[in-house]
Motif scaffolding. Structure first.
Motif, PDB file in Angstrom:
ATOM      1  N   SER A 262       0.832  -1.204   0.000  1.00 50.25           N
ATOM      2  CA  SER A 262       0.000   0.000   0.000  1.00 50.25           C
ATOM      3  C   SER A 262       0.864   1.250   0.000  1.00 50.25           C
ATOM      4  CB  SER A 262      -0.904   0.017   1.238  1.00 50.25           C
ATOM      5  OG  SER A 262      -1.784  -1.079   1.232  1.00 50.25           O
ATOM      6  N   ASP A 263       0.369   2.288  -0.668  1.00 52.94           N
ATOM      7  CA  ASP A 263       1.098   3.550  -0.732  1.00 52.94           C
ATOM      8  C   ASP A 263       0.764   4.436   0.470  1.00 52.94           C
ATOM      9  OD1 ASP A 263      -1.393   4.740  -1.250  1.00 52.94           O
ATOM     10  OD2 ASP A 263      -1.075   4.812  -3.412  1.00 52.94           O
ATOM     11  N   VAL A 264       1.205   5.686   0.445  1.00 54.97           N
ATOM     12  CA  VAL A 264       0.985   6.579   1.599  1.00 54.97           C
ATOM     13  C   VAL A 264      -0.481   6.913   1.788  1.00 54.97           C
ATOM     14  CG1 VAL A 264       3.304   7.573   1.484  1.00 54.97           C
ATOM     15  CG2 VAL A 264       1.428   8.667   0.221  1.00 54.97           C
ATOM     16  N   ASP A 265      -1.300   6.699   0.767  1.00 50.34           N
ATOM     17  CA  ASP A 265      -2.748   6.909   0.884  1.00 50.34           C
ATOM     18  C   ASP A 265      -3.490   5.635   1.270  1.00 50.34           C
ATOM     19  OD1 ASP A 265      -2.463   9.581   0.147  1.00 50.34           O
ATOM     20  OD2 ASP A 265      -2.723   9.155  -1.990  1.00 50.34           O
ATOM     21  N   GLY A 266      -2.729   4.555   1.519  1.00 51.16           N
ATOM     22  CA  GLY A 266      -3.351   3.285   1.857  1.00 51.16           C
ATOM     23  C   GLY A 266      -3.924   2.554   0.653  1.00 51.16           C
ATOM     24  N   GLN A 267      -3.517   2.957  -0.554  1.00 53.87           N
ATOM     25  CA  GLN A 267      -4.048   2.378  -1.772  1.00 53.87           C
ATOM     26  C   GLN A 267      -3.026   1.458  -2.434  1.00 53.87           C
ATOM     27  OE1 GLN A 267      -7.332   3.173  -2.899  1.00 53.87           O
ATOM     28  NE2 GLN A 267      -7.360   4.057  -0.837  1.00 53.87           N
ATOM     29  N   VAL A 268      -3.531   0.555  -3.273  1.00 49.66           N
ATOM     30  CA  VAL A 268      -2.679  -0.243  -4.158  1.00 49.66           C
ATOM     31  C   VAL A 268      -3.138   0.011  -5.588  1.00 49.66           C
ATOM     32  CG1 VAL A 268      -2.222  -2.009  -2.422  1.00 49.66           C
ATOM     33  CG2 VAL A 268      -4.158  -2.287  -4.005  1.00 49.66           C
ATOM     34  N   PHE A 269      -2.358  -0.502  -6.533  1.00 50.09           N
ATOM     35  CA  PHE A 269      -2.727  -0.436  -7.949  1.00 50.09           C
ATOM     36  C   PHE A 269      -3.140  -1.835  -8.344  1.00 50.09           C
ATOM     37  CE2 PHE A 269      -1.731   0.265 -12.558  1.00 50.09           C
ATOM     38  CZ  PHE A 269      -2.535   1.379 -12.735  1.00 50.09           C
ATOM     39  N   THR A 270      -4.434  -2.054  -8.438  1.00 50.22           N
ATOM     40  CA  THR A 270      -4.968  -3.406  -8.567  1.00 50.22           C
ATOM     41  C   THR A 270      -4.650  -4.025  -9.927  1.00 50.22           C
ATOM     42  OG1 THR A 270      -7.088  -2.711  -9.498  1.00 50.22           O
ATOM     43  CG2 THR A 270      -6.889  -2.715  -7.079  1.00 50.22           C
ATOM     44  N   PRO A 271      -4.686  -5.355 -10.012  1.00 47.75           N
ATOM     45  CA  PRO A 271      -4.496  -6.002 -11.314  1.00 47.75           C
ATOM     46  C   PRO A 271      -5.509  -5.531 -12.350  1.00 47.75           C
ATOM     47  CG  PRO A 271      -4.251  -7.605  -9.554  1.00 47.75           C
ATOM     48  CD  PRO A 271      -4.734  -6.333  -8.904  1.00 47.75           C
ATOM     49  N   GLU A 272      -6.723  -5.226 -11.901  1.00 46.53           N
ATOM     50  CA  GLU A 272      -7.744  -4.748 -12.831  1.00 46.53           C
ATOM     51  C   GLU A 272      -7.367  -3.363 -13.388  1.00 46.53           C
ATOM     52  OE1 GLU A 272      -9.195  -7.876 -10.330  1.00 46.53           O
ATOM     53  OE2 GLU A 272      -8.347  -5.919  -9.753  1.00 46.53           O
ATOM     54  N   GLU A 273      -6.880  -2.486 -12.520  1.00 43.64           N
ATOM     55  CA  GLU A 273      -6.416  -1.177 -12.973  1.00 43.64           C
ATOM     56  C   GLU A 273      -5.211  -1.332 -13.897  1.00 43.64           C
ATOM     57  OE1 GLU A 273      -7.329   1.965  -9.425  1.00 43.64           O
ATOM     58  OE2 GLU A 273      -5.898   0.357  -8.960  1.00 43.64           O
ATOM     59  N   ASN A 274      -4.336  -2.227 -13.532  1.00 47.11           N
ATOM     60  CA  ASN A 274      -3.153  -2.476 -14.334  1.00 47.11           C
ATOM     61  C   ASN A 274      -3.528  -2.857 -15.758  1.00 47.11           C
ATOM     62  OD1 ASN A 274      -0.658  -3.825 -15.307  1.00 47.11           O
ATOM     63  ND2 ASN A 274       0.032  -3.496 -13.206  1.00 47.11           N
ATOM     64  N   GLU A 275      -4.485  -3.751 -15.878  1.00 47.27           N
ATOM     65  CA  GLU A 275      -4.914  -4.203 -17.196  1.00 47.27           C
ATOM     66  C   GLU A 275      -5.603  -3.077 -17.956  1.00 47.27           C
ATOM     67  OE1 GLU A 275      -5.412  -6.538 -20.487  1.00 47.27           O
ATOM     68  OE2 GLU A 275      -4.157  -6.890 -18.722  1.00 47.27           O
ATOM     69  N   ALA A 276      -6.385  -2.267 -17.255  1.00 45.01           N
ATOM     70  CA  ALA A 276      -7.096  -1.171 -17.912  1.00 45.01           C
ATOM     71  C   ALA A 276      -6.128  -0.122 -18.457  1.00 45.01           C
ATOM     72  CB  ALA A 276      -8.080  -0.530 -16.941  1.00 45.01           C
TER      73      ALA A 276
END
Length: 232
Positions: free
Chosen positions: A101-115
């Motif tokens: 997770s980044d400083v905002d508590g977020q990740v870059f999901t596989p779905e976002e990656n594909e998009a």
């Protein structure tokens, strides 16, 4: 024969902001101290703000910067806390940014990656000739000395700049992959003339100034190699 490079070579520069345990990120400390131009007709376009250590803001920044600046090549920088040397990285992976997770508590999901990166390979490598770059960079920094006190954990040997292939699976790897994907798709020549330098955890002004000097010599080496590739 490839087209001859323009008289002025434009280099985009970025550094990251704070994250856990690193309140003052030396990568932006270096970037913010760089001049706007260097000898040999080099223009530096330094992003005036630290890039957040967060996936989505970083992706947005990369897309905007490459579109607006249209650099000839770029140098992104980040900190490698455990290293006592400067390193330029070769490759970055695509689908590994859902783990930390980044400083905002977020990740870059596989779905976002594909998009975002559909059609991109799992591994991207810069099209800059890093073997030539590192050889020249070592020569340019051969007389540099490390300002830390000479302890076994701190000391950096003279001329300790290196090639590396360990950019990691956090924001350093993310911005590197994003930059290569962006320039490879939309750059002036559609070539991945993108680079990434890891810097040690520099803290004092003396250490940061060394980082500036090392970065300047790396930029000179990158531009020299880039120009040579374009005219050969």
């Amino acid at each position: 024969m490839a087209p001859i490079a323009s008289a002025i070579t434009r280099v985009l520069i970025t550094g990251f902001g704070p994250f856990s345990g690193i309140p003052n990120n030396p990568s932006f400390g270096i970037a913010s101290r760089l001049p706007s131009s260097l000898p040999n007709d080099i223009e530096l376009i330094v992003h005036p703000y630290a890039v957040p250590v967060a996936y989505h803001p970083t992706l947005n920044a990369v897309s905007r910067l490459y579109s607006e600046v249209q650099p000839d090549l770029s140098l992104h920088m980040g900190v490698a806390e455990g290293r006592t040397y400067f390193a330029i990285e070769q490759t970055s992976r695509r689908n590994v940014y859902h783990i930390i997770s980044d400083v905002d508590g977020q990740v870059f999901t596989p779905e976002e990656n594909e998009a975002v990166w559909a059609g991109q390979p799992e591994l991207l490598s810069t099209e800059l000739d890093l073997n030539a770059v590192v050889a020249d960079w070592k020569n340019r920094t051969a007389d540099f000395t490390w300002p830390f006190s000479a302890t076994s954990s701190d000391v950096m040997s003279v001329n300790d700049v290196q090639w590396s292939d360990s950019v990691g699976n956090y924001l350093c790897g993310f911005i590197y992959f994003a930059g290569m994907a962006e320039m490879g798709s939309n750059g002036k020549n559609k070539k991945r003339d993108v680079s990434f330098m890891h810097v040690p955890l520099l803290k004092t002004e003396e250490e940061l100034q060394l980082g500036v000097d090392v970065a300047i010599e790396l930029i000179q080496s990158l531009v020299q190699s880039w120009r040579s590739q374009r005219t050969s």
